[in-house]
Design an enzyme around this catalytic site. Structure first.
Site, PDB file in Angstrom:
ATOM      1  N   GLY A 124      38.562  51.970  48.350  1.00 17.25           N
ATOM      2  CA  GLY A 124      38.237  52.708  47.137  1.00 17.25           C
ATOM      3  C   GLY A 124      39.443  53.130  46.334  1.00 17.25           C
ATOM      4  O   GLY A 124      40.167  54.056  46.735  1.00 17.25           O
ATOM      5  N   LEU A 125      39.647  52.500  45.206  1.00 14.10           N
ATOM      6  CA  LEU A 125      40.702  52.877  44.265  1.00 14.10           C
ATOM      7  C   LEU A 125      40.126  53.148  42.878  1.00 14.10           C
ATOM      8  O   LEU A 125      40.353  54.207  42.296  1.00 14.10           O
ATOM      9  CB  LEU A 125      41.766  51.773  44.192  1.00 14.10           C
ATOM     10  CG  LEU A 125      42.913  51.984  43.193  1.00 14.10           C
ATOM     11  CD1 LEU A 125      43.736  53.215  43.581  1.00 14.10           C
ATOM     12  CD2 LEU A 125      43.815  50.747  43.118  1.00 14.10           C
ATOM     13  N   ASN A 129      36.603  56.447  35.156  1.00 16.73           N
ATOM     14  CA  ASN A 129      37.503  56.593  34.015  1.00 16.73           C
ATOM     15  C   ASN A 129      38.905  56.080  34.297  1.00 16.73           C
ATOM     16  O   ASN A 129      39.790  56.226  33.470  1.00 16.73           O
ATOM     17  CB  ASN A 129      37.576  58.074  33.599  1.00 16.73           C
ATOM     18  CG  ASN A 129      36.246  58.574  33.077  1.00 16.73           C
ATOM     19  OD1 ASN A 129      35.583  57.895  32.284  1.00 16.73           O
ATOM     20  ND2 ASN A 129      35.831  59.744  33.530  1.00 16.73           N
ATOM     21  N   SER A 132      42.530  50.188  35.428  1.00 14.70           N
ATOM     22  CA  SER A 132      43.929  49.803  35.561  1.00 14.70           C
ATOM     23  C   SER A 132      44.841  51.033  35.656  1.00 14.70           C
ATOM     24  O   SER A 132      45.898  50.987  36.274  1.00 14.70           O
ATOM     25  CB  SER A 132      44.344  48.938  34.362  1.00 14.70           C
ATOM     26  OG  SER A 132      43.571  47.759  34.317  1.00 14.70           O
ATOM     27  N   ILE A 157      32.954  49.321  43.968  1.00 17.21           N
ATOM     28  CA  ILE A 157      33.516  49.208  45.305  1.00 17.21           C
ATOM     29  C   ILE A 157      32.723  48.189  46.124  1.00 17.21           C
ATOM     30  O   ILE A 157      31.512  48.341  46.314  1.00 17.21           O
ATOM     31  CB  ILE A 157      33.523  50.573  46.033  1.00 17.21           C
ATOM     32  CG1 ILE A 157      34.244  51.627  45.190  1.00 17.21           C
ATOM     33  CG2 ILE A 157      34.155  50.433  47.416  1.00 17.21           C
ATOM     34  CD1 ILE A 157      35.666  51.268  44.788  1.00 17.21           C
ATOM     35  N   GLY A 340      22.750  19.734  29.702  1.00 19.08           N
ATOM     36  CA  GLY A 340      21.611  20.636  29.850  1.00 19.08           C
ATOM     37  C   GLY A 340      21.317  20.998  31.289  1.00 19.08           C
ATOM     38  O   GLY A 340      20.920  22.135  31.596  1.00 19.08           O
ATOM     39  N   GLU A 363      40.825  43.192  41.119  1.00 15.65           N
ATOM     40  CA  GLU A 363      42.166  43.387  41.687  1.00 15.65           C
ATOM     41  C   GLU A 363      43.268  43.182  40.650  1.00 15.65           C
ATOM     42  O   GLU A 363      44.304  42.578  40.928  1.00 15.65           O
ATOM     43  CB  GLU A 363      42.365  42.511  42.927  1.00 15.65           C
ATOM     44  CG  GLU A 363      41.391  42.875  44.040  1.00 15.65           C
ATOM     45  CD  GLU A 363      41.756  42.287  45.380  1.00 15.65           C
ATOM     46  OE1 GLU A 363      42.952  42.127  45.674  1.00 15.65           O
ATOM     47  OE2 GLU A 363      40.826  42.000  46.151  1.00 15.65           O
ATOM     48  N   SER A 366      43.651  39.983  34.055  1.00 13.63           N
ATOM     49  CA  SER A 366      44.676  39.025  33.625  1.00 13.63           C
ATOM     50  C   SER A 366      45.758  39.721  32.804  1.00 13.63           C
ATOM     51  O   SER A 366      46.946  39.367  32.886  1.00 13.63           O
ATOM     52  CB  SER A 366      44.033  37.907  32.794  1.00 13.63           C
ATOM     53  OG  SER A 366      43.200  37.103  33.598  1.00 13.63           O
TER      54      SER A 366
END
Length: 379
Positions: A124-125, A129, A132, A157, A340, A363, A366
């Protein structure tokens, strides 16, 4: 020695491929459609040694290196990326964090359960809010005698509901201050430690994603990993290895989509010949194959550095960035080659396409990878 190593690597890859074909492929659509996280499968993956791949044998792990780890994730993800994602999260985040920063007593207590697959790990990181900007987290741990009281919530998570053991980053200092984070190991059953809403996702639907809820959870100081204030530094080091995980996952998606598209292009005939022989399709296949090889080489470089315990922040970020962006392009082109039919669930490429996007987000987006690479270039 090199030949012997390559033979061992091939044997491990074949074992993972065989397991995935027998135990995962028959259930792909059922698990995807119904967002089923197959807990029992992960117990069997533990029996195969795939839940503690890089953990030393003394702690119940397989004692393998990162090249073997990449090969296993690659093969599983070619069949079902969502299972590959869960294997990656369990190995590289929760389990690896305890191995890297736990003391001998902590390693002996938790690693055998995780490496055997008897316990499923979560990490859990991220918070509602703080994505990054993980240094600005709101989840707090306050000292109370010999214990800590943790309050807050974590979202997005992996294994938040089904996980048995979770490594959770908390704030133990002022918000925004340096060295304000500390990591703790939490166990299912602790009062106040629970889960919330399960996310209804575009892709990776068999990999469980939900909210972790921490309501006055009392945690013994013996569950603290490393020194007070070192949590953020620990998390960044864990994510270095995690980038190899997501790059390997991306490689599996790209390879799975490419193989499906190549087979279809050779079998599908239009205007009297296989569509693979039309230059437009042939060039797409050529680009796909080239990007797969380039991604694999970047991943091998990062894995070699990781095995040697050398700094590989930049190389890991490059591998993750290129492989994740490439797997989106390749799965997109695979759908295009199918036409299709590629837009239907009767063929595998629509799922590869849906699953691929997560790799450019999870994780570290980009954009964050480019930031990491850019900073390393400028010193």
């Amino acid at each position: 020695m090199i030949i012997e190593t390559e033979q061992n690597l091939q044997m491990i890859a074949e074992t993972a491929k065989d397991f995935a074909e027998k135990n995962i492929r028959p259930h792909i659509m059922e698990w995807d459609e119904n967002q089923i996280f197959p807990v029992e499968l992960f117990h069997r993956l533990g029996e195969m040694g795939f839940m503690g791949i890089v953990i030393p044998e003394e702690y119940g792990g397989s004692g393998l290196g990162y090249h073997e780890y990449v090969a296993i994730l690659d093969e599983i993800s070619q069949v079902d990326p969502s299972i590959g994602l869960s294997v990656a999260a369990h190995n590289s985040l929760c389990t690896n964090h305890i191995y890297e920063f736990g003391n001998p007593e902590q390693r002996n207590h938790w690693l055998p359960k995780l490496a055997s697959g008897k316990a499923i790990g979560a990490w859990g990181l991220t918070e509602h809010n703080t994505g990054s900007d993980s240094g600005g987290m709101s989840t707090t741990a306050v000292k109370s005698g010999d214990d800590w009281i943790i309050n807050g919530a974590k979202n997005f998570i992996t294994h938040a509901i089904s996980g048995d053991i979770a490594v959770v980053m908390t704030r133990t200092g002022e918000k925004g201050a340096k060295n304000n984070s500390t990591a703790f190991v939490l166990e299912k059953g602790m009062p106040g430690f629970g889960s919330g809403k399960k996310e209804n996702k575009l892709g990776m639907r068999a990999s469980e994603t939900a909210e972790l809820i921490l309501d006055n959870v009392r945690v013994p100081d013996s569950h603290r990993l490393g020194e007070i204030g070192d949590g953020f530094k620990q998390a960044m080091k864990v994510l270095d290895g995690g980038r190899i995980s997501i790059a390997a996952l991306s490689l599996g998606i790209a390879r799975g989509a490419y193989k499906a598209a190549l087979k279809y292009a050779q079998e599908r005939h239009q205007f009297g010949k296989a569509i693979a022989n039309f230059q437009a399709i042939n060039f797409m296949l050529a680009d796909m194959a080239t990007e797969i090889d380039a991604a694999e080489l970047l991943i091998k470089r990062a894995a070699t550095l990781k095995n040697a315990k050398q700094k590989m922040t930049r190389e890991g970020a490059m591998a993750k960035l290129f492989a994740s962006e490439a797997c989106v392009r390749i799965s997109n082109n695979a759908v295009q080659i199918f036409g299709g039919y590629g837009y239907t669930k009767d063929f595998p490429v629509e799922k590869f396409y849906r699953d691929s996007k997560l790799c450019t987000i999870g994780e570290g987006t980009s954009e964050i990878q480019r930031l990491v690479i850019g900073r390393s270039i400028l010193g």
